[in-house]
Design a protein around this motif. Structure first.
Motif, short mmCIF file in Angstrom:
data_model
loop_
_atom_site.label_atom_id
_atom_site.label_comp_id
_atom_site.label_asym_id
_atom_site.label_seq_id
_atom_site.Cartn_x
_atom_site.Cartn_y
_atom_site.Cartn_z
N SER A 1 0.80 -1.22 0.00
CA SER A 1 0.00 0.00 0.00
C SER A 1 0.83 1.27 0.00
CB SER A 1 -0.94 0.02 1.21
OG SER A 1 -0.19 0.01 2.41
N CYS A 2 2.16 1.16 0.09
CA CYS A 2 2.97 2.39 0.14
C CYS A 2 4.21 2.31 -0.77
CB CYS A 2 3.39 2.71 1.57
SG CYS A 2 4.44 1.47 2.37
N LEU A 3 4.09 1.54 -1.85
CA LEU A 3 5.22 1.42 -2.77
C LEU A 3 5.47 2.74 -3.50
CD1 LEU A 3 4.62 -2.11 -4.31
CD2 LEU A 3 6.21 -1.46 -2.49
N ILE A 4 6.74 3.07 -3.65
CA ILE A 4 7.15 4.30 -4.34
C ILE A 4 7.84 3.91 -5.64
CG2 ILE A 4 8.64 6.32 -4.21
CD1 ILE A 4 8.27 6.16 -1.13
N LYS A 5 7.44 4.54 -6.72
CA LYS A 5 8.05 4.23 -8.02
C LYS A 5 9.24 5.14 -8.31
CE LYS A 5 7.02 3.80 -12.97
NZ LYS A 5 5.96 3.93 -14.02
N ASP A 6 9.01 6.45 -8.25
CA ASP A 6 10.06 7.41 -8.61
C ASP A 6 9.78 8.72 -7.89
OD1 ASP A 6 12.13 8.80 -9.78
OD2 ASP A 6 11.16 8.99 -11.73
N ILE A 7 10.57 9.05 -6.90
CA ILE A 7 10.32 10.25 -6.10
C ILE A 7 10.49 11.51 -6.94
CG2 ILE A 7 11.11 11.65 -4.15
CD1 ILE A 7 11.82 9.10 -2.70
N GLY A 8 9.44 12.33 -6.95
CA GLY A 8 9.51 13.61 -7.64
C GLY A 8 9.72 14.78 -6.69
N PHE B 1 19.25 13.25 0.48
CA PHE B 1 19.82 12.31 -0.49
C PHE B 1 18.92 11.10 -0.58
CE2 PHE B 1 23.21 14.69 1.55
CZ PHE B 1 23.91 15.19 0.47
N ILE B 2 18.78 10.57 -1.78
CA ILE B 2 17.89 9.43 -2.02
C ILE B 2 18.70 8.27 -2.58
CG2 ILE B 2 15.81 8.65 -3.22
CD1 ILE B 2 15.13 11.65 -3.62
N TYR B 3 18.58 7.11 -1.94
CA TYR B 3 19.27 5.90 -2.40
C TYR B 3 18.24 4.80 -2.62
CZ TYR B 3 23.64 8.06 -0.80
OH TYR B 3 24.70 8.89 -0.62
N ASN B 4 18.36 4.08 -3.74
CA ASN B 4 17.57 2.86 -3.82
C ASN B 4 18.28 1.79 -3.01
OD1 ASN B 4 19.24 1.04 -5.57
ND2 ASN B 4 18.86 2.60 -7.13
N SER B 5 17.53 0.82 -2.53
CA SER B 5 18.07 -0.12 -1.54
C SER B 5 19.18 -1.00 -2.12
CB SER B 5 16.96 -0.99 -0.97
OG SER B 5 16.35 -1.76 -1.98
N PHE B 6 19.07 -1.37 -3.40
CA PHE B 6 20.11 -2.20 -4.02
C PHE B 6 21.43 -1.44 -4.08
CE2 PHE B 6 22.48 -3.73 -7.71
CZ PHE B 6 22.53 -5.09 -7.45
N GLY C 1 17.31 -5.22 -1.35
CA GLY C 1 17.47 -4.62 -2.67
C GLY C 1 16.16 -4.31 -3.34
N GLU C 2 15.04 -4.61 -2.67
CA GLU C 2 13.72 -4.40 -3.28
C GLU C 2 12.85 -3.46 -2.45
OE1 GLU C 2 12.02 -8.24 -3.84
OE2 GLU C 2 13.50 -8.85 -5.34
N GLU C 3 13.42 -2.81 -1.46
CA GLU C 3 12.64 -1.92 -0.59
C GLU C 3 12.40 -0.56 -1.24
OE1 GLU C 3 14.73 -4.87 1.96
OE2 GLU C 3 15.36 -3.50 0.36
#
Length: 381
Positions: free
Chosen positions: A69-76, A324-329, A361-363
């Motif tokens: 219910s709270c998945l983020i695709k691409d932070i704008g 700063f924004i990091y993807n988990s992988f 890596g999928e968070e």
């Protein structure tokens, strides 16, 4: 006072460098106000290391909760308050605006996509007003209102805008006053205005003809890091200060380049920052810092010395914070590499091991938020 760099320079080199800097950065007087012009082509090409601790007084690492219910695709867009984090996804069609607490726990979705009076399609900006228990959203084009929601994500009211059909707006709410910036298309001549919460005009600044845009290709970026409000408008390639007392936009910074680049200007309490990308080589991205007091300009590599010297990626600002924004992988790879360092401090090593075990890596993205120093918090060299 100068910025701290890891390079230890002999006095003769420093003197030579300062001589060069006096040519690369020029101070002008525009309508009685100082404006700095950086001639990028004249700046020394050597890149120096700049520690993140030079810029911030505190630093938090916040993994955002992950479930269906709270998945983020691409932070704008990211907006902050004392206890909350608001996330606006670039894809609001399938990913509505989300509210998290400052520990990263998901609270709620805010509103929903649609064309109804309480819904939104494309969004240009957002603002968290925790004191009023409000989360405000504003549309992208032809906008005539701000949508208001409570911190449960429920629609509460719309705020009418004093000027109608504005484009790419950015806004701040300070007490009972809204300050709104917009990109001035040729038939919409206001670039900034202030109004009350009920839509009454307080004052406005008309755009000059050279500011008029003919399409949506340009951008406006508005921050509140150093002065009350800083506006970088790509249409005139200038960073302005908005003087609320005199209701004026004062040019504060611009730059010249030896060849075409994609670039942005931003301002921190002690310096201006240029981020640039070579049009012919998008992988060539550079960061330049221009110290306001010394008028030194240097290319820098920003290093996160507060978190194991992991690489620093793209960043944003909100209300005097750098994010700063990091993807988990990506972050997991950085942490594993940092753990190979035998000199890693014990406390940080334990923290890295724990975080490495948590990440698959999928968070959802992991945020790193630093509180910017004010001018008095500058670090002496």
């Amino acid at each position: 006072m100068k910025m701290n760099y890891t390079h230890i320079l002999k006095l003769s080199v420093v003197v030579g460098f300062l001589s060069a800097c006096s040519v690369s950065v020029e101070k002008k007087q525009i309508n009685g106000e100082d404006m700095l012009v950086c001639h990028v082509e004249k700046v020394e090409k050597e890149e120096y290391t700049l520690n993140l601790s030079e810029w911030v007084t505190s630093f938090d690492v916040i993994p955002l909760e992950t479930h269906d219910s709270c998945l983020i695709k691409d932070i704008g867009k990211i907006v902050l308050s004392e206890n909350y984090i608001g996330i606006v996804d670039r894809d609001v069609y399938d990913h509505p605006v989300k509210l998290f607490d400052r520990q990263g726990q998901f609270i709620t979705n805010v509103g929903q996509r649609g064309q109804g009076p309480e819904e939104y399609l494309d969004l240009s900006d957002a603002y968290l007003d925790e004191d009023r228990n409000c989360f405000y959203l504003i549309g992208f084009a032809g906008v005539d209102k701000i949508l208001g929601y409570n911190l449960k994500g429920e629609f509460t009211k719309s705020i009418p805008l004093a000027f109608k059909s504005i484009d790419k707006p950015k806004f701040f709410i300070d007490g009972d006053t809204i300050t709104c910036f917009s990109m001035p298309l040729a038939n919409k001549s206001v670039i900034v205005f202030r109004q009350t919460l009920d839509g009454s005009v307080i004052d406005s600044v008309p755009a000059t003809p050279n500011m008029y845009a003919t399409n949506y290709d340009g951008e406006i970026f508005v921050t509140a890091n150093a002065s009350k409000y800083e506006l970088f408008y790509t249409g005139v390639d200038t960073l302005f200060h908005y003087n609320r007392i005199h209701n004026k936009l004062n040019p504060a910074f611009t730059a010249t380049f030896p060849h075409p680049t994609i670039h942005t200007y931003s301002e921190l309490p002690a310096c201006f920052v240029i981020w640039s990308m070579d049009i012919k080589n998008p992988y060539k991205q550079q960061l330049m810092v221009i110290d306001k007091k010394t008028q030194e300009a240097r290319y820098v590599q920003l290093k996160n010395d507060l978190f194991g010297n992991i690489p620093v990626n793209f960043y944003r600002y909100d209300k005097g914070n750098i994010i700063f924004i990091y993807n988990s992988f990506e972050l997991k790879e950085y942490i594993q590499k940092a753990l190979e360092n035998p000199g890693l401090e014990k406390e940080l090593k334990e923290r890295f091991i724990k975080l490495d075990q948590q990440l698959t890596g999928e968070e959802n993205p992991i945020l790193m938020i630093g509180k910017l120093k004010n001018e008095k918090g500058r670090v002496n060299q």
